[in-house]
Every structure is written in structure tokens, then in C-alpha cells.
Design an enzyme around this catalytic site. Structure first.
Site, mmCIF file in Angstrom:
data_model
loop_
_atom_site.group_PDB
_atom_site.id
_atom_site.type_symbol
_atom_site.label_atom_id
_atom_site.label_comp_id
_atom_site.label_asym_id
_atom_site.label_seq_id
_atom_site.Cartn_x
_atom_site.Cartn_y
_atom_site.Cartn_z
ATOM 1 N N TYR A 124 47.140 48.480 40.715
ATOM 2 C CA TYR A 124 47.248 49.609 41.640
ATOM 3 C C TYR A 124 47.690 49.079 43.002
ATOM 4 C CZ TYR A 124 44.475 52.217 38.181
ATOM 5 O OH TYR A 124 44.008 52.824 37.045
ATOM 6 N N PHE A 129 43.708 49.202 34.846
ATOM 7 C CA PHE A 129 43.203 50.581 34.830
ATOM 8 C C PHE A 129 41.914 50.779 35.633
ATOM 9 C CE2 PHE A 129 45.730 50.363 30.871
ATOM 10 C CZ PHE A 129 46.626 51.390 31.121
ATOM 11 N N ASP A 166 51.259 47.076 36.130
ATOM 12 C CA ASP A 166 51.122 46.605 37.511
ATOM 13 C C ASP A 166 49.715 46.896 38.020
ATOM 14 O OD1 ASP A 166 53.414 45.412 38.443
ATOM 15 O OD2 ASP A 166 53.861 46.953 39.926
ATOM 16 N N HIS A 214 50.947 56.430 26.566
ATOM 17 C CA HIS A 214 50.220 55.966 27.748
ATOM 18 C C HIS A 214 49.296 57.076 28.253
ATOM 19 C CE1 HIS A 214 49.652 54.454 31.880
ATOM 20 N NE2 HIS A 214 49.986 53.277 31.382
#
Length: 220
Positions: A67, A78, A65, A187
Site C-alpha cells: 500500500y 493485503f 505492491d 482478485h
């Protein structure tokens, strides 16, 4: 449908833009931007494609998703804009980069410099309602980004796909590992980074593969 996206991607994805699911997705997203605060800004929804052309694409990093905090999302997974505090996952990415290649922590969290070198920073979902993670999931974005990954796997050879975490790894199931190099690990989030992300050396592995295949390495 006329989608404002970099021309090389527009050609590759034109058939997706005409499908019913995408037409419904566009209608939903437009209404969300009218009724709510939605991130990223509308002009940045397709930034991942606009910064990294199809011809230039060498590395694909898959996120989930955007931010959902003010000023964070900029259309690149990211990544955050300059001047915005780095989220924990991004800090951990830079920690691993330091350990892997000795690259010092940068002064900001924008990954535009990666994208311009051929790193497609692709979230599974390209929009999100403010302060409401997951709010635009299961509306069509995942089908669209699945198609992007599938078409890249089919149309190109010698790409590097970096899949951090179980979600990205499931999404990467369509990748032909005989034609491309797939790097998988935990992750980089604080909840998982110590379970296999730290020490995985994705950046050096990527550059070694690119060099072996006669491609310019990424200046991470």
C-alpha cells in the site's frame, strides 16, 4: 551481503543476496529511503518472513505492491496496521471469510495473526514510494520474490499457494502443482471480486487440505 531477515530464510536465500541484481536493488532502495517517503518503514520490509519462519510456512498468499498511503503498509500483503482504515480489497477478503467460514469481520486489518500461524503474506514488490503505485517495480524485487516462490516449491511439499488475480497467477507459474495445492480465483479488489473471488472459498479449501496432510489448520 548481510540482510536483516529471519535466520531460516537467510540460510535459504543467501545465494540470492549475493547476486548482482540484489546488490543493485539494495542500493536503489537505500537511495529511495534517503530521497523520498517510502513504505513500509525500513524495519518492516521483510516482515512477511520475520513473522512466518521457513519451517512454519504452510500457506503462501501472493500480492503485488505494498500500500502507498500513510501508515498502511506493514510488510504483509493485503494487511494494514491496527487503527488504519481497511482498504477495499481487504474488506472483500473478510467478506469472503465470513461467507466461507462464518468468521465475523475483525476490528482491524492487521494480518499478523495469520502470519504467525504459517501464512506467508508475500508481495511481489516489497517497497513503494509514497502515493506512487508501481514506483519500485522492475528494480529487482520481482526477481527476488520469484526466487522465494521457486525455492519454496522446490524445497518443501504440501504447501498451499493462494493466487488472487492474473498477476499472482503468472507469478505462480513456477509452482510444482504435483507437490503443492494451488488455489486460484479473481482478485478481491472491487473491480474483480464479483468475477470469481466471492464464493471461491479459499479459506475452507486451505484448511481441508492442511488437515488431510496432517497439518494444523489456520485459525482465520
Amino acid at each position: 551481503m548481510d540482510v536483516r531477515i529471519e535466520p531460516s530464510w537467510k540460510i535459504l536465500l543467501q545465494d540470492e543476496f549475493e547476486k548482482d541484481y540484489f546488490v543493485k536493488l539494495v542500493s536503489f532502495v537505500k537511495q529511495e529511503y534517503q530521497d523520498h517517503q517510502v513504505y513500509p518503514p525500513g524495519k518492516k520490509i521483510f516482515n512477511a518472513f520475520n513473522f512466518c519462519t521457513l519451517d512454519n510456512a504452510k500457506v503462501i498468499i501472493i500480492g503485488q505492491d505494498p500500500y502507498h498511503g500513510p501508515g498502511q503498509a506493514n510488510g504483509l500483503c493485503f494487511s494494514v496496521a491496527e487503527g488504519v482504515r481497511m482498504p477495499p480489497s481487504l474488506v472483500n477478503i473478510f467478506k469472503e471469510l465470513k461467507d466461507d467460514l462464518g468468521v465475523d469481520m475483525p476490528p482491524h486489518g492487521s494480518l499478523e495473526r495469520w502470519a504467525k500461524q504459517g501464512v506467508l503474506l508475500l508481495n511481489a514488490t516489497l517497497t513503494v514510494r509514497a502515493s506512487t503505485p508501481g514506483s519500485h517495480q522492475n528494480k529487482g524485487w520481482e526477481e527476488f520474490t520469484d526466487a522465494v516462490i521457486r525455492k519454496l516449491s522446490e524445497e518443501k511439499t504440501g504447501l498451499v499457494f493462494i493466487l488472487w488475480g492474473a498477476y499472482a497467477q503468472r507469478k505462480g507459474a513456477v509452482i510444482d502443482a504435483n507437490k503443492h495445492y494451488v488455489i486460484q480465483s479473481a482478485h478481491p479488489s472491487p473491480f474483480a471480486a464479483h468475477k470469481g473471488f466471492f464464493g471461491s472459498k479459499p479459506f475452507s479449501k486451505t484448511n481441508e487440505y492442511l488437515a488431510l496432510n496432517g497439518k494444523d489448520v489456520i485459525n482465520w
